[in-house]
Design an enzyme around this catalytic site. Structure first.
Site, PDB file in Angstrom:
ATOM      1  N   ARG A 152      -0.499   4.715  -5.727  1.00  0.00           N
ATOM      2  CA  ARG A 152       0.737   5.302  -5.877  1.00  0.00           C
ATOM      3  C   ARG A 152       0.939   5.345  -7.428  1.00  0.00           C
ATOM      4  O   ARG A 152       0.454   4.536  -8.153  1.00  0.00           O
ATOM      5  CB  ARG A 152       1.584   4.290  -5.287  1.00  0.00           C
ATOM      6  N   LYS A 176       3.265  -3.616  -3.627  1.00  0.00           N
ATOM      7  CA  LYS A 176       4.536  -4.090  -3.007  1.00  0.00           C
ATOM      8  C   LYS A 176       4.506  -5.510  -3.016  1.00  0.00           C
ATOM      9  O   LYS A 176       3.821  -6.311  -2.384  1.00  0.00           O
ATOM     10  CB  LYS A 176       5.172  -3.180  -1.740  1.00  0.00           C
ATOM     11  N   HIS A 254       1.238  12.580  -5.464  1.00  0.00           N
ATOM     12  CA  HIS A 254       0.968  12.011  -4.016  1.00  0.00           C
ATOM     13  C   HIS A 254       0.170  13.192  -3.319  1.00  0.00           C
ATOM     14  O   HIS A 254      -0.770  12.607  -2.537  1.00  0.00           O
ATOM     15  CB  HIS A 254       2.416  12.200  -3.315  1.00  0.00           C
ATOM     16  N   ARG A 257      -3.157  11.626  -4.314  1.00  0.00           N
ATOM     17  CA  ARG A 257      -3.543  10.426  -3.342  1.00  0.00           C
ATOM     18  C   ARG A 257      -3.985  10.857  -1.818  1.00  0.00           C
ATOM     19  O   ARG A 257      -4.814  10.270  -1.152  1.00  0.00           O
ATOM     20  CB  ARG A 257      -2.025   9.489  -3.251  1.00  0.00           C
ATOM     21  N   HIS A 280      -1.993   0.403   2.839  1.00  0.00           N
ATOM     22  CA  HIS A 280      -0.833   0.422   4.199  1.00  0.00           C
ATOM     23  C   HIS A 280      -1.048  -0.658   5.044  1.00  0.00           C
ATOM     24  O   HIS A 280      -2.231  -1.281   5.140  1.00  0.00           O
ATOM     25  CB  HIS A 280      -1.495   1.737   5.000  1.00  0.00           C
ATOM     26  N   TYR A 289      -3.818  11.149   8.371  1.00  0.00           N
ATOM     27  CA  TYR A 289      -4.747  11.862   7.857  1.00  0.00           C
ATOM     28  C   TYR A 289      -6.058  12.535   8.390  1.00  0.00           C
ATOM     29  O   TYR A 289      -6.570  13.565   8.327  1.00  0.00           O
ATOM     30  CB  TYR A 289      -5.618  10.867   6.595  1.00  0.00           C
TER      31      TYR A 289
END
Length: 314
Positions: A152, A176, A254, A257, A280, A289
């Site tokens: 990211r 995160k 993005h 990515r 993820h 995807y």
């Protein structure tokens, strides 16, 4: 401070700033997003909830409340669109491990697949980055790392320099909530990292010689944050796209990515491995995807297959 402890106004402001910088959104559009999201935030606050904890059922309840309030279908659709966009933003930023509204459809709206870039377009971007003046080594390193790891944008610009020491085959990415994951580096990414690091360290030595502290970031900046900002990187990648002859509206961090994921998948990579590298929490998120790849293959067949062309002439 984690995203969950930030006031909802902070989430909204960060989202609007990103829309302004990354998509060049019009002022009226931003004002509309702000009004819609503040209404939703007020509704959540009344229920003692927060953007960080919202579930799909909560958003559905809110939409029912909007209907009960007598709002027109177009207004309800606009509010849901704003809500979907802020949660997509939060997911991409790593503020949430899931997107609670991914299954909710705006009336009459087709399922949106992530935009991506072809292998040739990525190659053109990388080539152009090598001819961007004094910052060429840095710019090439940024793009090579992004395409090689699928990070990211916030993870990329805040990388500590310690993660790059020792010509690593793997790089440690902090996502995160401080969650860490290891992502392998391609040979071109490693080469660009080594070249840039030598230049970066030489610049930092000059700063130390005149009394400035050494930066802990791989991509330092004189700004308040101490590192290259996401907004500056968005502007930078657009400049490189223009130089490369790649449509500017197609190119964002993005989309690189997404290119990382779709190109790996097309090459036969395991979906679970891609899930891990993207950070993820749920493989269902990564599965989108496969749809992007299916759509791309369909387009190739319809464009180049002789039978498809023959049927068009009938």
């Amino acid at each position: 401070m984690s995203a969950a402890t930030h006031p909802m106004d902070h989430w909204i402001q960060s989202f609007l700033e990103a829309q302004a910088a990354e998509l060049d959104a019009a002022q009226n559009t931003l004002l509309a997003y702000g009004r819609d999201l503040k209404d939703f935030a007020g509704w959540l606050d009344h229920r003692k909830q927060h953007f960080a904890t919202v579930a799909q059922t909560d958003v559905e309840d809110y939409m029912i409340a909007c209907d009960t309030e007598g709002l027109s279908p177009s207004t309800r659709a606009r509010r849901l669109s704003a809500i979907k966009q802020i949660f997509r933003f939060a997911f991409e930023e790593g503020w949430r491990e899931d997107n609670p509204v991914i299954q909710i459809k705006v009336a009459g709206q087709k399922k949106s697949l992530p935009k991506t870039l072809s292998v040739d377009e990525v190659a053109a971007l990388l080539k152009a980055s090598r001819d961007t003046g004094k910052a060429s080594l840095r710019n090439t390193c940024l793009l090579e790392l992004l395409y090689a790891t699928g990070m990211r944008v916030t993870e990329l610009v805040t990388l500590p320099v310690s993660a790059a020491r020792g010509d690593p085959r793997m790089i440690l990415v902090r996502g995160k909530g401080g969650k860490e994951r290891m992502v392998p580096l391609s040979p071109p990414a490693r080469e660009s990292l080594v070249a840039y690091l030598a230049e970066r360290d030489a610049e930092e030595d000059k700063k130390k010689a005149v009394g400035h502290p050494e930066s802990r970031f791989l991509f330092p900046s004189r700004g308040k944050s101490g590192h290259l900002t996401r907004h500056r990187f968005f502007g930078l990648i657009k400049e490189i796209a223009a130089k490369a002859g790649v449509p500017i509206d197609k190119v964002t961090p993005h989309t690189l990515r997404h290119a990382f994921a779709t190109h790996l998948l097309a090459g036969g990579a395991d979906l679970r491995a891609i899930q891990t590298m993207l950070g993820h929490a749920d493989v269902a998120t990564t599965e989108i995807y496969t749809h992007v790849l299916d759509e791309h293959l369909t387009e190739l067949v319809m464009t180049h297959h002789p039978l498809a062309k023959a049927s068009d002439k009938k």
